[in-house]
Enzyme design. Structure first.
Site, short mmCIF file in Angstrom:
data_model
loop_
_atom_site.label_atom_id
_atom_site.label_comp_id
_atom_site.label_asym_id
_atom_site.label_seq_id
_atom_site.Cartn_x
_atom_site.Cartn_y
_atom_site.Cartn_z
N SER A 71 1.24 -1.04 -0.29
CA SER A 71 -0.15 -0.33 0.24
C SER A 71 0.53 1.79 -0.09
CB SER A 71 -0.98 -0.27 0.99
OG SER A 71 -0.19 -0.61 2.71
N GLU A 130 -6.60 -1.17 -7.20
CA GLU A 130 -6.07 -0.36 -7.80
C GLU A 130 -5.10 -1.42 -8.62
OE1 GLU A 130 -5.81 3.50 -5.23
OE2 GLU A 130 -3.84 1.51 -4.64
N HIS A 184 -3.85 -3.67 -5.53
CA HIS A 184 -3.75 -2.69 -3.79
C HIS A 184 -4.95 -3.33 -4.12
CE1 HIS A 184 -3.59 0.31 -1.64
NE2 HIS A 184 -3.04 -0.73 -0.90
N ASN A 226 -4.97 5.98 -1.93
CA ASN A 226 -4.71 7.12 -0.29
C ASN A 226 -4.33 8.38 -0.98
OD1 ASN A 226 -4.87 4.58 1.07
ND2 ASN A 226 -3.69 4.12 0.96
N1 NAD Z 1 -4.46 -4.42 6.22
C1 NAD Z 1 -4.74 -3.80 5.41
O1 NAD Z 1 -5.60 -2.51 5.60
C2 NAD Z 1 -4.46 -3.61 3.94
C3 NAD Z 1 -4.29 -2.78 3.03
C4 NAD Z 1 -4.13 -3.29 1.55
C5 NAD Z 1 -2.88 -3.57 1.45
N2 NAD Z 1 -1.93 -3.60 2.42
C6 NAD Z 1 -0.84 -4.36 2.67
O2 NAD Z 1 -0.87 -5.78 2.16
C7 NAD Z 1 -0.05 -6.52 2.97
C8 NAD Z 1 -0.27 -7.85 3.39
O3 NAD Z 1 -0.95 -6.36 4.97
P1 NAD Z 1 -1.37 -7.71 6.11
O4 NAD Z 1 -2.75 -6.32 6.45
O5 NAD Z 1 -1.93 -8.45 4.93
O6 NAD Z 1 -0.49 -8.59 7.30
P2 NAD Z 1 -0.77 -9.55 8.07
O7 NAD Z 1 0.80 -8.92 8.68
O8 NAD Z 1 -1.81 -9.63 7.99
O9 NAD Z 1 -0.24 -11.18 7.71
C9 NAD Z 1 1.05 -10.95 6.57
C10 NAD Z 1 1.89 -12.30 6.93
O10 NAD Z 1 2.53 -12.28 5.80
C11 NAD Z 1 3.75 -13.30 6.09
N3 NAD Z 1 4.75 -12.83 6.02
C12 NAD Z 1 5.79 -11.95 6.38
N4 NAD Z 1 7.04 -12.10 5.85
C13 NAD Z 1 6.32 -13.16 4.90
C14 NAD Z 1 7.38 -14.12 3.78
N5 NAD Z 1 8.60 -13.19 3.50
N6 NAD Z 1 7.46 -15.06 3.56
C15 NAD Z 1 5.94 -14.91 3.14
N7 NAD Z 1 5.20 -14.85 4.00
C16 NAD Z 1 5.73 -13.81 4.91
C17 NAD Z 1 3.45 -13.07 7.52
O11 NAD Z 1 3.52 -14.68 8.49
C18 NAD Z 1 1.45 -12.76 7.87
O12 NAD Z 1 0.58 -14.26 7.54
C19 NAD Z 1 1.55 -5.60 3.30
O13 NAD Z 1 2.35 -4.98 2.82
C20 NAD Z 1 0.12 -4.39 3.52
O14 NAD Z 1 0.98 -2.92 3.52
C21 NAD Z 1 -2.39 -4.52 3.83
#
Ligand code: NAD
Length: 507
Positions: free
Chosen positions: A125, A158, A146, A196
C-alpha cells in the site's frame, strides 16, 4: 498468464496469508480460480485456509452462497508449504510484510521458480511498485494489485503500473479483478497511488481547521457529515483507522511528494499519537469510547430570541436567494433596503471569504454580521460563521433564526471558506492534480474514491456539482488569505473553470 482470465483452471499463488492474503484468497477461490496460499510462519497458511472455508460456510448459512459453490471454492483453496510449490502458477500475488527488502527478496525467489509468462503482483500500500520490481530480470511482468481491507467487501482494486510494467500485465490484472467481482482502477506508481492520495484532503484540511481553532472536532465532523453529506467526518475516520496508521501515512505521502504543502500533515496528530490517543482501538482518540461505544457531546441549546429584522447581502446572488427563500417561509421581517437599516442583523453568504473580509469589503458593521454557508444547501445542517467582533447578541439571534424550523445549526469562527467549503475544495483540488499528473483517468478517480473511500460522489463530480469556477474561487480565497501554496489551484481545475467545462473533461 497462460490462458485468458476466464479459464477455470487458472492457478494463483498468494504469498502471505494474513488479513489481506486470506481476503484475496477468498475472492479468488470464490471466482473459480485455483489458489495456493503460502506463508513463512509455520501453520499460518493452513489456518488461513480453514478460516476462509469457515467464511464460505457462514455465507451458506446466510443464503449468500450455495452449499455446492462453497464446497467447490473451499476445495480450490489449498495451503502450500513453500514458494517452490508455486512453479505452475500463472499469477502470484504477494501480501507479506510491508518491507521493501523483504518483498524484493521474495520476488527474486519467485522469479527463479515461476514460468517466464507468470505475472507477479504486489499488494503493497505504500512502497513503490517500481522499486520492488527493480530486482527482477523481467520487471515488465510485475504490477501493483492493491486491494483494500476487508477485501470481500471493498469492491475496488488498484492496478498499478510500475515504470517498466508492460501494458498487457495490467490489462490481465484488470480482467482478473472483474472476474473476482471487483472494480479495477488503473493508476501510475506514485505516492499513495490513487485512493490514498485522493483521501488526503479530508483529514489534513479538517486538521487545519481544528488547529486554527475555527471549530472543534465534533462540530467539524457534524458539518462534514450532515452538511456536506460525507458518511464520516475526518475525526471519526481518524478514530476508526487509528492514528498509528493514519499519521505515518500522512507523513509518508507528504515526504514522498518532497514536502508539497498540499499534503502537509499536522503536529496535532503527532502529539496525539505520542500520547497514545489512537482512536477506537485504544479506547480514546478524538472521541472517547467507554465500553467501545463512541461518546458524542450533545448539541448546545438553541437560543430563543429571534431578530426583529434581518438584512441579507445581495453580493453572492445564489446564496442570497437561498437565504431569502428560506426566511420567507418563517415570520421574520426582511429588510429589503439596499443597505441595512438601524440595528438589524446582517447576513452574508461568502464563498472562499471570511466574515471579517466580507463585512469590510461591503462596508457593513462587522458587529452585526453573520455568515451562512449556502454552498451545500440549507436542508440538513446550517453553518454560521462569525467575525471576532460579531456581538454575542447577534450570534444568538442568528442561531435562533436559522434553527427555528428545527434544522440544526453549527457556529464556527471566521475562516475563508467556512468548514465544508474549504475541505471539499481541497478534496476536489487534489483529485484534479491526480488527473493533471496523469496518475489516473478522471473516470477512474471518481470510481475509485466512491468505492474506496465511500464519499457521496467522486471528487470531480463533486466539483462539477458545486461548479468548477466556485471551487476555484474558494481556493483563490484561501490562497490570498493565508499566502500558503497549500491552496494553489491545480492547472486541471483552473483551465476547466476558465473554459466552463466539466472537471471530467480529458485532454
Ligand atoms: N491491512 C490492510 O488494511 C492493508 C490494506 C492494503 C494493503 N495492505 C498491504 O498488504 C500487505 C499485507 O498486509 P496484511 O495486513 O495482510 O499483513 P499481515 O501481517 O496480516 O500478514 C502478513 C503475512 O505475511 C507473512 N509473511 C511475512 N513475511 C513473509 C515472507 N517473507 N514470506 C512469506 N510470508 C511472509 C506473515 O507471516 C503474515 O502471515 C502489506 O504489504 C500491506 O501494506 C494492507
Amino acid at each position: 498468464m497462460n490462458g485468458s482470465a476466464g479459464d477455470a483452471d487458472l492457478t494463483v499463488g498468494i504469498v502471505g496469508s494474513g488479513v489481506m492474503g486470506a481476503g484475496i484468497a477468498q475472492i479468488a477461490a470464490a471466482a473459480g480460480l485455483e489458489v495456493r496460499l503460502v506463508d513463512a510462519r509455520e501453520g499460518a497458511a493452513d489456518r488461513a485456509v480453514d478460516e476462509v472455508r469457515a467464511r464460505f460456510a457462514r455465507l451458506v448459512e446466510k443464503s449468500r452462497m450455495s452449499a455446492e459453490a462453497a464446497e467447490a471454492a473451499g476445495q480450490r483453496l489449498q495451503a502450500a508449504p513453500a514458494v517452490s510449490d508455486l512453479a505452475d502458477a500463472q499469477l502470484v500475488i504477494e501480501a507479506i510484510v510491508e518491507d521493501l527488502e523483504v518483498k524484493q527478496a521474495l520476488f527474486r525467489e519467485l522469479e527463479a521458480v515461476v514460468a517466464a509468462d507468470c505475472i507477479l503482483a504486489t499488494n503493497t500500500s505504500s512502497l513503490s511498485v517500481t522499486a520492488i520490481a527493480s530486482v527482477l530480470a523481467q520487471p515488465e511482468r510485475m504490477a501493483g494489485f492493491h486491494f483494500f481491507n476487508p477485501v470481500p467487501l471493498m469492491k475496488v482494486v488498484e492496478v498499478i503500473d510500475g515504470v517498466l510494467t508492460e501494458d498487457s500485465t495490467c490489462e490481465q490484472l484488470m480482467q482478473l479483478a472483474r472476474r473476482m467481482g471487483h472494480t479495477p482502477v488503473r493508476a501510475a506508481d506514485s505516492p499513495g497511488f490513487l485512493i490514498n492520495h485522493a483521501g488526503r484532503g479530508l483529514g489534513t484540511e479538517g486538521l487545519r481547521v481544528l488547529e486554527e481553532g475555527i471549530a472543534d472536532v465534533v462540530t467539524i465532523d457534524r458539518i462534514m457529515r450532515e452538511g456536506a453529506g460525507f458518511r464520516m467526518g475526518p475525526f471519526e475516520l481518524f478514530d476508526l483507522t487509528g492514528l498509528d496508521v493514519s499519521h505515518p501515512v500522512m507523513e509518508s505521502i507528504y515526504n514522498q511528494f518532497y514536502q508539497d504543502p498540499r499534503y502537509r500533515p499536522s503536529h496535532e496528530t503527532r502529539r496525539r499519537l505520542a500520547a497514545g490517543l489512537l482512536g477506537r482501538k485504544s479506547g480514546r482518540g478524538f472521541y472517547d469510547y467507554p465500553q467501545g461505544k463512541q461518546q458524542v457531546p450533545e448539541e448546545p441549546p438553541v437560543p430563543e430570541q429571534l431578530p426583529a429584522q434581518v438584512w441579507i447581502s445581495p453580493v453572492v446572488e445564489d446564496g442570497a436567494r437561498q437565504v431569502v427563500d428560506l426566511l420567507r417561509r418563517g415570520n421574520v421581517t426582511i429588510d429589503a433596503g439596499e443597505r441595512p437599516a438601524g440595528e438589524v442583523l446582517c447576513v452574508v453568504t461568502p464563498v472562499g471569504q471570511d466574515v471579517s473580509s466580507a463585512a469590510v469589503a461591503q462596508g457593513l458593521d462587522a458587529r452585526r454580521c453573520v455568515g451562512i454557508d449556502t454552498l451545500f444547501g440549507l436542508q440538513h445542517r446550517r453553518t454560521l460563521m462569525v467575525s471576532p467582533v460579531t456581538s454575542p447578541e447577534y450570534v444568538a439571534q442568528a442561531q435562533a433564526l436559522f434553527a427555528s424550523d428545527g434544522v440544526p445549526v453549527s457556529v464556527v469562527r471566521d475562516s475563508p471558506g467556512f468548514v465544508a467549503q474549504r475541505v471539499v475544495a481541497m478534496i476536489v483540488n487534489i483529485a484534479c492534480e491526480i488527473a493533471q499528473r496523469r496518475i489516473a483517468t478522471p473516470g477512474d478517480i471518481d470510481r475509485a474514491v466512491t468505492l474506496g473511500l465511500g464519499y457521496p460522489q467522486g471528487p470531480l463530480a463533486m466539483g462539477d456539482a458545486i461548479g468548477p469556477a466556485r471551487v476555484l474561487a474558494i481556493l483563490r480565497g484561501l490562497e490570498r488569505y493565508y499566502g500558503d501554496p497549500r491552496y494553489r489551484p491545480s492547472g486541471w481545475l483552473t483551465r476547466r473553470a476558465q473554459l466552463g467545462v466539466s472537471l471530467l473533461t480529458t485532454d
